[in-house]
Write a protein that holds these residues in place. Structure first.
Motif, PDB file in Angstrom:
ATOM      1  N   ALA A 230       0.840  -1.200   0.000  1.00  0.00           N
ATOM      2  CA  ALA A 230       0.000   0.000   0.000  1.00  0.00           C
ATOM      3  C   ALA A 230       0.871   1.245   0.000  1.00  0.00           C
ATOM      4  O   ALA A 230       2.050   1.209   0.384  1.00  0.00           O
ATOM      5  CB  ALA A 230      -0.926   0.016   1.224  1.00  0.00           C
ATOM      6  N   LEU A 231       0.268   2.348  -0.430  1.00  0.00           N
ATOM      7  CA  LEU A 231       0.932   3.643  -0.354  1.00  0.00           C
ATOM      8  C   LEU A 231      -0.063   4.670   0.145  1.00  0.00           C
ATOM      9  O   LEU A 231      -1.281   4.460   0.107  1.00  0.00           O
ATOM     10  CB  LEU A 231       1.514   4.061  -1.712  1.00  0.00           C
ATOM     11  N   ALA A 232       0.466   5.782   0.632  1.00  0.00           N
ATOM     12  CA  ALA A 232      -0.372   6.881   1.104  1.00  0.00           C
ATOM     13  C   ALA A 232       0.308   8.188   0.759  1.00  0.00           C
ATOM     14  O   ALA A 232       1.543   8.276   0.734  1.00  0.00           O
ATOM     15  CB  ALA A 232      -0.611   6.781   2.605  1.00  0.00           C
ATOM     16  N   VAL A 233      -0.497   9.198   0.492  1.00  0.00           N
ATOM     17  CA  VAL A 233       0.021  10.530   0.209  1.00  0.00           C
ATOM     18  C   VAL A 233      -0.821  11.535   0.984  1.00  0.00           C
ATOM     19  O   VAL A 233      -2.046  11.399   1.080  1.00  0.00           O
ATOM     20  CB  VAL A 233       0.015  10.829  -1.312  1.00  0.00           C
ATOM     21  N   THR A 234      -0.152  12.512   1.579  1.00  0.00           N
ATOM     22  CA  THR A 234      -0.836  13.526   2.373  1.00  0.00           C
ATOM     23  C   THR A 234      -1.014  14.797   1.559  1.00  0.00           C
ATOM     24  O   THR A 234      -0.353  15.008   0.536  1.00  0.00           O
ATOM     25  CB  THR A 234      -0.043  13.850   3.646  1.00  0.00           C
ATOM     26  N   ALA A 235      -1.887  15.673   2.058  1.00  0.00           N
ATOM     27  CA  ALA A 235      -2.159  16.930   1.354  1.00  0.00           C
ATOM     28  C   ALA A 235      -0.921  17.811   1.265  1.00  0.00           C
ATOM     29  O   ALA A 235      -0.803  18.633   0.355  1.00  0.00           O
ATOM     30  CB  ALA A 235      -3.302  17.673   2.050  1.00  0.00           C
ATOM     31  N   ASP A 236       0.024  17.648   2.215  1.00  0.00           N
ATOM     32  CA  ASP A 236       1.251  18.447   2.146  1.00  0.00           C
ATOM     33  C   ASP A 236       2.389  17.731   1.435  1.00  0.00           C
ATOM     34  O   ASP A 236       3.542  18.159   1.505  1.00  0.00           O
ATOM     35  CB  ASP A 236       1.696  18.903   3.539  1.00  0.00           C
ATOM     36  N   ARG A 277       5.259  11.173   8.267  1.00  0.00           N
ATOM     37  CA  ARG A 277       5.669  10.111   7.346  1.00  0.00           C
ATOM     38  C   ARG A 277       6.008   8.810   8.082  1.00  0.00           C
ATOM     39  O   ARG A 277       5.578   7.725   7.660  1.00  0.00           O
ATOM     40  CB  ARG A 277       6.855  10.568   6.515  1.00  0.00           C
ATOM     41  N   ALA A 278       6.774   8.896   9.171  1.00  0.00           N
ATOM     42  CA  ALA A 278       7.154   7.688   9.899  1.00  0.00           C
ATOM     43  C   ALA A 278       5.935   7.011  10.515  1.00  0.00           C
ATOM     44  O   ALA A 278       5.775   5.788  10.444  1.00  0.00           O
ATOM     45  CB  ALA A 278       8.188   8.023  10.968  1.00  0.00           C
ATOM     46  N   LEU A 279       5.074   7.818  11.133  1.00  0.00           N
ATOM     47  CA  LEU A 279       3.857   7.275  11.726  1.00  0.00           C
ATOM     48  C   LEU A 279       2.973   6.655  10.654  1.00  0.00           C
ATOM     49  O   LEU A 279       2.416   5.563  10.834  1.00  0.00           O
ATOM     50  CB  LEU A 279       3.101   8.383  12.458  1.00  0.00           C
ATOM     51  N   LEU A 280       2.858   7.317   9.524  1.00  0.00           N
ATOM     52  CA  LEU A 280       2.016   6.815   8.443  1.00  0.00           C
ATOM     53  C   LEU A 280       2.527   5.468   7.938  1.00  0.00           C
ATOM     54  O   LEU A 280       1.747   4.554   7.655  1.00  0.00           O
ATOM     55  CB  LEU A 280       1.981   7.844   7.310  1.00  0.00           C
ATOM     56  N   GLY A 281       3.844   5.323   7.832  1.00  0.00           N
ATOM     57  CA  GLY A 281       4.408   4.046   7.418  1.00  0.00           C
ATOM     58  C   GLY A 281       4.074   2.932   8.390  1.00  0.00           C
ATOM     59  O   GLY A 281       3.739   1.808   7.983  1.00  0.00           O
ATOM     60  N   ALA A 282       4.144   3.225   9.697  1.00  0.00           N
ATOM     61  CA  ALA A 282       3.812   2.225  10.710  1.00  0.00           C
ATOM     62  C   ALA A 282       2.333   1.841  10.644  1.00  0.00           C
ATOM     63  O   ALA A 282       1.969   0.673  10.774  1.00  0.00           O
ATOM     64  CB  ALA A 282       4.165   2.754  12.096  1.00  0.00           C
TER      65      ALA A 282
END
Length: 319
Positions: A230-236, A277-282
Motif C-alpha cells: 500500500a501507499l499513502a500521500v498527504t495533502a502536504d 511520514r514515519a507514523l504513516l508508514g507504521a
C-alpha cells in the motif's frame, strides 16, 4: 500519543460509526457447482473489523425482511457489534452480491442492489464517520449518505471513505466519477485500491490519481496495491509506501475491509488522519498485515486485535 499506541489499536480515541450496506455474498468458485452464502458488505465488514480490534464502533445500515436479510440479522447479532437498523423504503430488499472466485482466490462481483435507508443518525460520541462502497453510489441512499458526511464534517468529526469501486452497480464511468467527487469533497481520509483508480482514471498512475483526490478536500489518500502492499500521500506532499507480507491466499474477500478497519482504528486513536511520514508508514504496515491475514481465511473474516498483533510479530520476524 506514541506511535505504538496509534498502531497497536489501543483504547485511545473515540467511536467510529460506519454507515453503509450489509449484504449477502454468494461465493462461487470457478469450476464448482455449489455456492456458499455468507454475510458481508464492505461497510458491515469494516464495522465488524473495528469491533474485533477493540475499537468502539457502531454500524448504521439497512436490510430487508427477506431470506438474505435473516442471514444478515443473525450474523450481526452474533458479532456483538452495536447496530442501528435504519428504516428502508420499498421494496425492502436485502442486497445480494455474487462473488465469482478465480482459482487464485481473486474475486469479481455482480449485485442485486437496493439502498434506500431513511433517518440516518449517528451516536453522539462518534469521533470518526466512515462510509463508501455501494452506499456512496446507489441512489436514493447515496445522496443521503453524502449529506450526512457533510453535516458530520461541519460538526468537527473526521470523515473517511473507501471508494471500493463497483462498476457492476454503475457502469457509466463519468457518472461514477461524479459520485466519487461528491464523496471526496466531504471526507478527510479517502482510500481506494489501485484497481479502483485505474478504472476511474485509466490515464493516471495510482499515485497521481490519489493526488488528484486530495485536490478535492481530503487530507490523506491511501491506495492499496494488492500483493504489492500500500501507499499513502498527504495533502502536504508526504508519501509513504509499505510492502505486504507474503501469505498463502485462500481468497481476497474482505481483505480491503480489514485494511480499512485497521486504518480507521489508527485515525480514531490519533484524533485525525496520521500525516507524519514515519507514523504513516507504521500505520500502513499494520493495515497490510490485517489484509494479508484476512486473505488466509474464507470470506470476510477480519482479525481480532490479538490475532493481528501475533501475525505482525511473526511477519516482522521473517524479514
Amino acid at each position: 500519543m506514541t506511535d505504538d499506541r496509534v498502531t497497536a489499536g489501543g483504547p485511545a480515541g473515540g467511536r467510529v460509526t460506519v454507515v453503509g450496506e450489509a449484504l449477502v455474498d454468494l461465493l462461487w468458485r470457478r469450476g464448482e457447482r455449489e455456492v456458499r452464502a455468507v454475510p458481508g458488505g464492505s461497510p458491515s465488514n469494516v464495522a465488524v473489523g473495528l469491533h474485533r480490534l477493540g475499537r468502539p464502533a457502531t454500524l448504521v445500515t439497512a436490510w430487508g425482511d427477506d431470506a438474505p436479510g435473516e442471514l444478515v440479522a443473525a450474523h450481526l447479532a452474533g458479532t456483538g457489534l452495536p447496530v442501528h437498523r435504519a428504516p428502508t423504503g420499498p421494496p425492502g430488499r436485502t442486497i445480494v452480491a455474487i462473488a465469482s472466485l478465480d482459482h487464485d482466490g481473486a474475486a469479481s462481483y455482480d449485485f442485486l442492489a437496493a439502498w434506500d435507508p431513511r433517518e440516518l443518525t449517528v451516536p453522539e460520541d462518534t469521533a470518526v464517520l466512515h462510509t463508501g462502497s455501494l452506499a456512496a453510489v446507489v441512489e436514493p441512499g447515496a445522496s443521503r449518505v453524502a449529506e450526512l458526511c457533510r453535516e458530520q464534517r461541519r460538526r468537527g468529526r473526521t470523515v473517511a471513505a473507501d471508494l471500493n469501486v463497483r462498476p457492476a452497480v454503475q457502469p457509466d464511468r463519468a457518472a461514477y466519477r461524479v459520485a466519487v467527487r461528491r464523496l471526496a469533497e466531504v471526507t478527510d481520509v479517502v482510500k481506494a485500491s489501485d484497481e479502483d483508480l485505474r478504472w476511474l482514471h485509466p490515464d493516471l498512475a495510482p499515485l497521481d490519481a490519489a493526488r488528484a483526490l486530495l485536490t478535492l478536500g481530503p487530507r490523506l489518500a491511501v491506495v492499496t496495491l494488492a500483493a504489492e502492499g500500500a501507499l499513502a500521500v498527504t495533502a502536504d506532499g508526504h508519501v509513504a509506501r509499505v510492502p505486504a507480507p507474503p501469505v498463502a491466499v485462500v481468497d481476497t474477500v474482505g481483505a480491503g475491509d480489514s485494511f480499512q478497519a485497521a486504518l480507521l482504528d489508527a485515525v480514531a486513536a490519533h484524533g485525525g488522519p496520521p500525516t507524519d511520514r514515519a507514523l504513516l508508514g507504521a500505520v500502513l504496515a499494520r493495515c497490510v498485515a490485517a489484509a494479508a491475514l484476512t486473505c488466509t481465511r474464507t470470506g470476510a473474516d477480519p482479525p481480532t486485535r490479538a490475532e493481528l498483533a501475533a501475525f505482525t510479530r511473526h511477519a516482522g520476524g521473517r524479514h
